[in-house]
Design a protein around this motif. Structure first.
Motif, PDB file in Angstrom:
ATOM      1  N   ARG A  54      49.512  42.106  37.670  1.00  9.68           N
ATOM      2  CA  ARG A  54      50.577  42.056  38.510  1.00  9.68           C
ATOM      3  C   ARG A  54      50.178  42.452  40.038  1.00  9.68           C
ATOM      4  O   ARG A  54      50.821  42.029  40.822  1.00  9.68           O
ATOM      5  N   ALA A  55      49.330  43.285  39.920  1.00  8.82           N
ATOM      6  CA  ALA A  55      49.044  43.678  41.331  1.00  8.82           C
ATOM      7  C   ALA A  55      47.613  43.385  42.117  1.00  8.82           C
ATOM      8  O   ALA A  55      47.366  43.753  43.279  1.00  8.82           O
ATOM      9  N   GLN A  56      47.130  42.415  41.338  1.00  7.31           N
ATOM     10  CA  GLN A  56      45.858  41.888  41.828  1.00  7.31           C
ATOM     11  C   GLN A  56      45.877  40.366  42.228  1.00  7.31           C
ATOM     12  O   GLN A  56      46.479  39.735  41.558  1.00  7.31           O
ATOM     13  N   PRO A  57      45.141  40.136  43.229  1.00  7.30           N
ATOM     14  CA  PRO A  57      44.976  38.335  43.365  1.00  7.30           C
ATOM     15  C   PRO A  57      44.366  37.726  42.122  1.00  7.30           C
ATOM     16  O   PRO A  57      43.543  38.456  41.502  1.00  7.30           O
ATOM     17  N   VAL A  58      44.967  36.774  41.530  1.00  3.93           N
ATOM     18  CA  VAL A  58      44.394  35.901  40.501  1.00  3.93           C
ATOM     19  C   VAL A  58      44.248  34.508  41.044  1.00  3.93           C
ATOM     20  O   VAL A  58      44.922  33.879  41.331  1.00  3.93           O
ATOM     21  N   TRP A  59      42.816  34.301  40.699  1.00  4.13           N
ATOM     22  CA  TRP A  59      42.495  33.026  41.109  1.00  4.13           C
ATOM     23  C   TRP A  59      42.395  32.142  39.827  1.00  4.13           C
ATOM     24  O   TRP A  59      41.655  32.494  38.656  1.00  4.13           O
ATOM     25  N   GLY A  60      42.653  30.707  39.718  1.00  2.62           N
ATOM     26  CA  GLY A  60      42.391  29.767  38.717  1.00  2.62           C
ATOM     27  C   GLY A  60      41.116  29.106  39.228  1.00  2.62           C
ATOM     28  O   GLY A  60      41.390  28.274  40.064  1.00  2.62           O
ATOM     29  N   TYR A  61      40.155  29.072  38.275  1.00  2.00           N
ATOM     30  CA  TYR A  61      39.134  28.119  38.583  1.00  2.00           C
ATOM     31  C   TYR A  61      39.272  26.724  37.964  1.00  2.00           C
ATOM     32  O   TYR A  61      40.267  26.811  37.055  1.00  2.00           O
ATOM     33  N   GLU A  62      38.442  25.717  38.251  1.00  2.00           N
ATOM     34  CA  GLU A  62      38.650  24.350  37.566  1.00  2.00           C
ATOM     35  C   GLU A  62      37.738  24.107  36.604  1.00  2.00           C
ATOM     36  O   GLU A  62      36.395  24.446  37.002  1.00  2.00           O
ATOM     37  N   ILE A  63      37.870  23.380  35.479  1.00  2.00           N
ATOM     38  CA  ILE A  63      36.802  22.927  34.659  1.00  2.00           C
ATOM     39  C   ILE A  63      36.730  21.570  34.713  1.00  2.00           C
ATOM     40  O   ILE A  63      37.820  20.979  34.227  1.00  2.00           O
ATOM     41  N   LEU A  64      35.694  20.942  34.920  1.00  2.00           N
ATOM     42  CA  LEU A  64      35.537  19.552  34.837  1.00  2.00           C
ATOM     43  C   LEU A  64      35.189  19.275  33.290  1.00  2.00           C
ATOM     44  O   LEU A  64      34.435  19.730  32.806  1.00  2.00           O
ATOM     45  N   LYS A  65      36.256  18.080  32.836  1.00  2.00           N
ATOM     46  CA  LYS A  65      35.817  17.616  31.414  1.00  2.00           C
ATOM     47  C   LYS A  65      36.341  16.366  31.362  1.00  2.00           C
ATOM     48  O   LYS A  65      36.598  15.752  32.459  1.00  2.00           O
ATOM     49  N   TYR A  66      36.790  15.884  30.255  1.00  2.00           N
ATOM     50  CA  TYR A  66      37.071  14.545  29.929  1.00  2.00           C
ATOM     51  C   TYR A  66      38.441  14.192  30.542  1.00  2.00           C
ATOM     52  O   TYR A  66      38.855  13.195  31.010  1.00  2.00           O
TER      53      TYR A  66
END
Ligand SMILES: [Zn+2]
Length: 216
Positions: free
Chosen positions: A129-141
């Motif tokens: 809750r105190a950190q930046p959280v980055w969401g990566y992307e996963i290429l798939k079907y």
């Protein structure tokens, strides 16, 4: 317009499956390791412990970030939403054992079509809750590539090294139709074009707190 990342000491990376972290943010990890020599990387993977994929993941993440602290759990692949409590507790235990607070957390993004990715993405922002959280992307079907909000430019050498390390370390995944160099480099090239560089990795960031000046 860009902001620079400075002073990074500890990054947490998380994936639902062995290979998610490397596919989602492998080139960013290579760049971070080069820029921040003493960087501690703590990695958490929900599934795969005790299977042949565990050895692949250990070798791969060690290649991307030597000295990585890696925890692999044995939750059931594709069924983690049915094991919500165990998933939440495994992540909480991992967080409790961290050697220091994380400065940055990178994991899946919340709109991912895969249920395991989505659950982990939802839990990460409740745990960190105190950190930046980055969401990566996963290429798939599935046609679920997100509209990314944050870009990390990476060198051509790191983009190609990411693709090479993926091929060297994840033999079990190479029969997937999307698992090839064109796909990996192509997505990084698209994200590069969107931020006026050659190659980049894209991330979904739902919330940022930006301090003006050095308040460390
Ligand atoms: Zn996955």
């Amino acid at each position: 317009m860009s902001l620079s990342l400075t002073g990074l000491r500890h990054v947490v990376v998380a994936g639902a499956h062995c290979d998610d972290i490397a596919i989602g943010c492998g080139a960013t990890l290579l760049a971070l390791r080069q820029e921040f020599g003493d960087l501690v990387v703590s990695a958490f993977v929900l599934t795969g412990a005790g299977t042949p994929r565990e050895a692949e993941e250990r070798a791969a993440l060690e290649a991307f970030c030597p000295g990585v602290r890696l925890t692999i759990e044995d939750l059931p692949d594709a069924l983690t939403p049915a094991h919500w409590l165990a998933t939440k507790q495994a992540l909480a235990t991992f967080t409790r054992m961290l050697p220091s607070p994380a400065d940055l957390v990178i994991g899946p993004q919340v709109a991912d079509a895969h249920q395991d990715h989505r659950l982990l993405a939802e839990l990460l922002v409740t745990e960190f809750r105190a950190q930046p959280v980055w969401g990566y992307e996963i290429l798939k079907y599935e046609s679920d590539l997100p509209q990314v909000t944050t870009y990390v430019p990476v060198s051509e050498a790191d983009a190609r090294a990411k693709s090479a390390l993926l091929h060297e370390n994840y033999a079990s995944q190479q029969d997937h139709p999307w698992f090839d160099e064109e796909a990996f480099l192509g997505l990084m090239r698209v994200r590069g074009a969107q931020c006026n560089t050659r190659y980049a990795e894209g991330f979904v960031v739902a919330k940022s707190v930006i301090e003006i000046g050095d308040h460390a």
